[in-house]
Write a protein that holds these residues in place. Structure first.
Motif, short mmCIF file in Angstrom:
data_model
loop_
_atom_site.label_atom_id
_atom_site.label_comp_id
_atom_site.label_asym_id
_atom_site.label_seq_id
_atom_site.Cartn_x
_atom_site.Cartn_y
_atom_site.Cartn_z
N SER A 195 -23.80 33.68 -9.15
CA SER A 195 -24.48 32.64 -8.38
C SER A 195 -25.42 33.24 -7.35
CB SER A 195 -23.46 31.74 -7.67
OG SER A 195 -22.65 31.10 -8.60
N GLU A 196 -24.95 34.26 -6.64
CA GLU A 196 -25.80 34.88 -5.60
C GLU A 196 -27.05 35.50 -6.24
OE1 GLU A 196 -22.19 36.11 -2.59
OE2 GLU A 196 -23.69 37.64 -3.07
N ASN A 197 -26.83 36.22 -7.34
CA ASN A 197 -27.97 36.87 -8.01
C ASN A 197 -28.96 35.85 -8.55
OD1 ASN A 197 -26.83 39.32 -7.52
ND2 ASN A 197 -26.48 39.88 -9.66
N ARG B 37 -19.12 34.30 -8.24
CA ARG B 37 -19.78 34.41 -6.94
C ARG B 37 -21.03 35.29 -7.06
NH1 ARG B 37 -16.27 37.27 -2.88
NH2 ARG B 37 -14.79 35.64 -3.33
N GLN B 38 -20.86 36.42 -7.78
CA GLN B 38 -21.99 37.35 -7.91
C GLN B 38 -23.10 36.78 -8.82
OE1 GLN B 38 -21.96 40.02 -6.00
NE2 GLN B 38 -24.04 40.58 -6.63
N GLN C 299 -21.77 26.71 -4.83
CA GLN C 299 -22.23 27.69 -5.83
C GLN C 299 -22.92 26.95 -6.98
OE1 GLN C 299 -19.67 31.01 -7.00
NE2 GLN C 299 -18.23 30.40 -5.42
#
Ligand SMILES: Cc1ncc(COP(=O)(O)O)c(C=O)c1O
Length: 379
Positions: free
Chosen positions: A251-253, A248-249, A291
């Motif tokens: 992908s967000e970054n 998740r992190q 994602q």
């Protein structure tokens, strides 16, 4: 009290042993008669290796899995399950350079024919299928241009022609895509990457849709000696516990960084499936449950000295030819992952001097942007 703690550890201990002992001949017979109930020799099976394989099997919704000594040995195992001398293998043209070399330089020596399918023909390769075609090898998200494949669509073509579909799901991970649910027959991973996640393990895994294929993969791993060690298995199983959070992190970054790079005057094309103008954006959003993973690439000027100045200008992100660790890193496809290709093959794939690949970690995105800003200012 002490004994109770010892008997029921919360975490599987590391069975760092090459061999297991038997009390008597009955125990030996039980080992052979009841497979999976006990252990004999770690090349044939070890609790840590089995734990890793079963954890990934659950994540990929398979019917059986086997851990291997590397991603390369996972690919080799998958191909050996389905083909032998005289057979023909198809592979997407955009696959990891090592996979392409395994196919074109090693398996051909053993009498297996190879055809690489251009990305433009990935959903219409019927004409390339021969009577002896057994397997199609593809990657969910390919390196270095992050082309996302519609796995269900490729699977349809394969199923219609009785060709087995093997998917290298390394860049996506089962958090983003589960190819077996989309019609693939076998999934492989370089566990070295997201599944273990901390850049401290070299490992692979093969997961099958059919239990019989998983059993055959296990036989091949044992016979060819492609087994993973107990310690590496333990580390990878440990890393796997945080896979969902990490993805998740990552992908967000990656979306934040791709958006930043896209507006930078010194950056040319940016390849990231999460960007709305990426050619497969919509399909990737559906297939990847929203994602898009932590890998992106981008172009700076096609000049060696410019690339060197950029690399030297980075403080936080090391230039390290691998990917998918918690710490961001930069790689250089022309000189590393795709080095074995001919200049013509690299040109066809758009792998130029100025193409930079970024494996986005799980740090604070502001730190990463500051590092890129500094390195881009230096060119
Ligand atoms: C997509 C992909 N598949 C397979 C491999 C091979 O994995 P390993 O290096 O663990 O053997 C790699 C290595 O970078 C890869 O990127």
């Amino acid at each position: 009290m002490f004994a109770a703690v010892f008997i029921s550890p919360k975490v599987t201990p590391i069975y760092q042993t090459s061999v297991f002992t038997f009390e008597d001949l009955n125990a030996l017979e039980a080992y052979f008669e009841q497979p999976g109930q006990s252990y004999m020799y770690s090349r044939n099976g070890n609790p840590n290796t089995d734990e890793l394989a079963e954890d990934v099997n659950q994540l990929e919704r398979g019917q059986g899995a086997v851990a291997t000594s590397s991603g390369m040995s996972a690919i080799l195992t998958a191909l050996l399950v389905y083909c032998q001398a005289g057979d023909h293998v198809l592979s997407a043209e955009e696959v990891y350079g090592g996979s392409a070399a395994l196919l074109s330089q090693e398996l051909t020596r053993m009498g297996v024919q190879i055809t690489f399918v251009p990305m433009a023909e990935m959903y219409s390769f019927e004409a390339q299928i021969q009577p002896n075609t057994k397997v199609m090898l593809v990657e969910t998200i390919s390196n270095p241009k992050m082309t996302v494949l519609d796995i269900a669509k490729v699977a349809q073509v394969c199923q219609a022609k009785d060709v087995k579909l093997v998917v290298d799901n390394t860049f996506a991970s089962p958090v983003i895509t589960r190819p077996l649910e989309l019609g693939a027959d076998m999934v492989i991973h370089s566990v070295t990457k997201y599944l273990s996640g901390h850049s401290d393990v070299t490992a692979g895994v093969v997961i099958a849709k059919e239990a019989t294929d998983a059993q055959r993969a296990k036989q091949i791993v044992v016979a060819w000696g492609l087994t993973l060690s107990p310690f590496e298995s333990w580390l990878a199983a440990r890393g796997l516990k945080t896979l969902k959070l990490r993805m998740r992190q990552h992908s967000e970054n990656a979306l934040v960084l791709a958006t930043y790079l896209q507006q930078h005057p010194k950056v040319g094309e940016v390849f990231y499936p999460g960007l709305p103008d990426h050619p497969q954006h919509e399909m990737a959003a559906t297939q990847g449950n929203g994602q898009f993973g932590g890998m992106l690439s981008f172009r700076i000027t096609d000049d060696v000295e410019t690339v060197n100045r950029f690399l030297r200008g980075l403080t936080h992100m090391p230039f390290a030819p691998s990917l998918a660790g918690v710490v961001s890193s930069i790689s250089y496809p022309k000189g590393t992952s795709h080095r074995a290709l001919t200049p013509e093959q690299r040109e066809n794939l758009g792998i130029t001097i100025g193409l930079i690949r970024l494996s986005v970690g799980i740090e604070e995105p502001e730190e990463l942007i500051a590092d890129l800003e500094k390195a881009l200012a230096a060119i």
